[in-house]
Design a protein around this motif. Structure first.
Motif, mmCIF file in Angstrom:
data_model
loop_
_atom_site.group_PDB
_atom_site.id
_atom_site.type_symbol
_atom_site.label_atom_id
_atom_site.label_comp_id
_atom_site.label_asym_id
_atom_site.label_seq_id
_atom_site.Cartn_x
_atom_site.Cartn_y
_atom_site.Cartn_z
ATOM 1 N N PHE A 118 34.085 33.706 46.259
ATOM 2 C CA PHE A 118 35.225 34.326 45.581
ATOM 3 C C PHE A 118 35.630 33.518 44.354
ATOM 4 C CE2 PHE A 118 39.857 34.053 45.020
ATOM 5 C CZ PHE A 118 40.085 35.322 44.505
ATOM 6 N N GLY A 119 35.716 32.197 44.487
ATOM 7 C CA GLY A 119 36.075 31.345 43.354
ATOM 8 C C GLY A 119 35.046 31.405 42.243
ATOM 9 N N TRP A 123 32.975 33.936 41.668
ATOM 10 C CA TRP A 123 33.077 35.264 41.074
ATOM 11 C C TRP A 123 34.238 35.320 40.094
ATOM 12 C CZ3 TRP A 123 37.274 38.562 41.688
ATOM 13 C CH2 TRP A 123 37.133 39.811 41.078
ATOM 14 N N LEU A 124 35.369 34.741 40.478
ATOM 15 C CA LEU A 124 36.547 34.727 39.611
ATOM 16 C C LEU A 124 36.243 34.001 38.303
ATOM 17 C CD1 LEU A 124 39.587 35.522 39.606
ATOM 18 C CD2 LEU A 124 40.045 33.213 40.450
ATOM 19 N N GLU A 125 35.513 32.916 38.387
ATOM 20 C CA GLU A 125 35.173 32.145 37.184
ATOM 21 C C GLU A 125 34.190 32.895 36.298
ATOM 22 O OE1 GLU A 125 35.062 29.417 34.280
ATOM 23 O OE2 GLU A 125 36.477 29.432 35.949
ATOM 24 N N ALA A 172 33.408 36.217 36.286
ATOM 25 C CA ALA A 172 33.873 37.521 35.822
ATOM 26 C C ALA A 172 34.982 37.418 34.787
ATOM 27 C CB ALA A 172 34.353 38.351 37.010
ATOM 28 N N PHE A 173 35.883 36.462 34.969
ATOM 29 C CA PHE A 173 37.063 36.414 34.097
ATOM 30 C C PHE A 173 37.203 35.126 33.302
ATOM 31 C CE2 PHE A 173 38.146 39.131 37.747
ATOM 32 C CZ PHE A 173 38.347 40.319 37.060
ATOM 33 N N ALA A 212 38.334 32.318 34.223
ATOM 34 C CA ALA A 212 39.729 31.975 34.518
ATOM 35 C C ALA A 212 40.015 30.511 34.215
ATOM 36 C CB ALA A 212 40.019 32.258 35.988
ATOM 37 N N VAL A 214 44.650 29.226 37.214
ATOM 38 C CA VAL A 214 44.419 30.443 37.991
ATOM 39 C C VAL A 214 43.659 30.101 39.273
ATOM 40 C CG1 VAL A 214 43.253 32.686 38.005
ATOM 41 C CG2 VAL A 214 44.503 31.933 35.974
ATOM 42 N N HIS A 215 42.683 29.210 39.168
ATOM 43 C CA HIS A 215 41.956 28.768 40.366
ATOM 44 C C HIS A 215 42.895 28.009 41.302
ATOM 45 C CE1 HIS A 215 37.880 29.989 39.422
ATOM 46 N NE2 HIS A 215 38.044 29.535 38.185
ATOM 47 N N THR A 228 44.936 30.781 42.994
ATOM 48 C CA THR A 228 44.228 31.783 43.806
ATOM 49 C C THR A 228 43.166 31.167 44.714
ATOM 50 O OG1 THR A 228 42.655 32.173 42.017
ATOM 51 C CG2 THR A 228 44.576 33.645 42.137
ATOM 52 N N THR A 229 42.221 30.453 44.153
ATOM 53 C CA THR A 229 41.081 29.961 44.924
ATOM 54 C C THR A 229 41.485 28.894 45.937
ATOM 55 O OG1 THR A 229 39.690 30.397 42.996
ATOM 56 C CG2 THR A 229 38.739 29.062 44.744
#
Length: 121
Positions: free
Chosen positions: A55-56, A58-60, A62-63, A65, A69-70, A73-74
């Motif tokens: 998930f972390g 993917w967040l990095e 895709a966006f 971030a 933000v990590h 969220t992460t």
């Protein structure tokens, strides 16, 4: 998994978050037989941490971030998915050791009588 004694189901298994109690306060079962070692951590790492890290990542990817933000969220996802399952998994492993009468392996010395196919030949 509820943290109760594997024999009577009444006493507490834990004397803290992950520290095993010395014995059951209800039936007196000695918990010295139990040694789950790193078993709970292994299961958590394999089945829970890997998806949380994905998930972390993917967040990095895709966006792209920023770090904050990590942090928001992460990090909570990792902590909330990795820490709570440790206690029930450790209780399950201790109960399994009791149920199946698991013990440490022992080396056979020359003093002990041999069993198995070598003794019959």
């Amino acid at each position: 998994m509820r943290g109760c004694c594997p024999r009577c189901g009444q006493g507490r298994l834990f004397d803290g978050f992950l520290k095993l109690a010395p014995r059951c306060e209800s039936c007196g079962l000695d918990y010295s037989f139990a040694d789950p070692a790193d078993g709970p951590a292994f299961f958590v790492i394999c089945f829970v941490c890997v998806p949380a890290v994905i998930f972390g990542l993917w967040l990095e990817v895709a966006f792209q971030a920023p770090y904050w933000v990590h942090l928001v969220t992460t990090l909570p996802v990792l902590l909330l998915t990795c820490i709570p399952p440790l206690r029930p998994l450790k209780g399950w492993l201790v109960a399994s050791q009791y149920y199946y009468k698991a013990e440490e392996g022992r080396l056979v010395t020359g003093d002990a009588p041999e069993t198995g196919s070598a003794a019959r030949d």
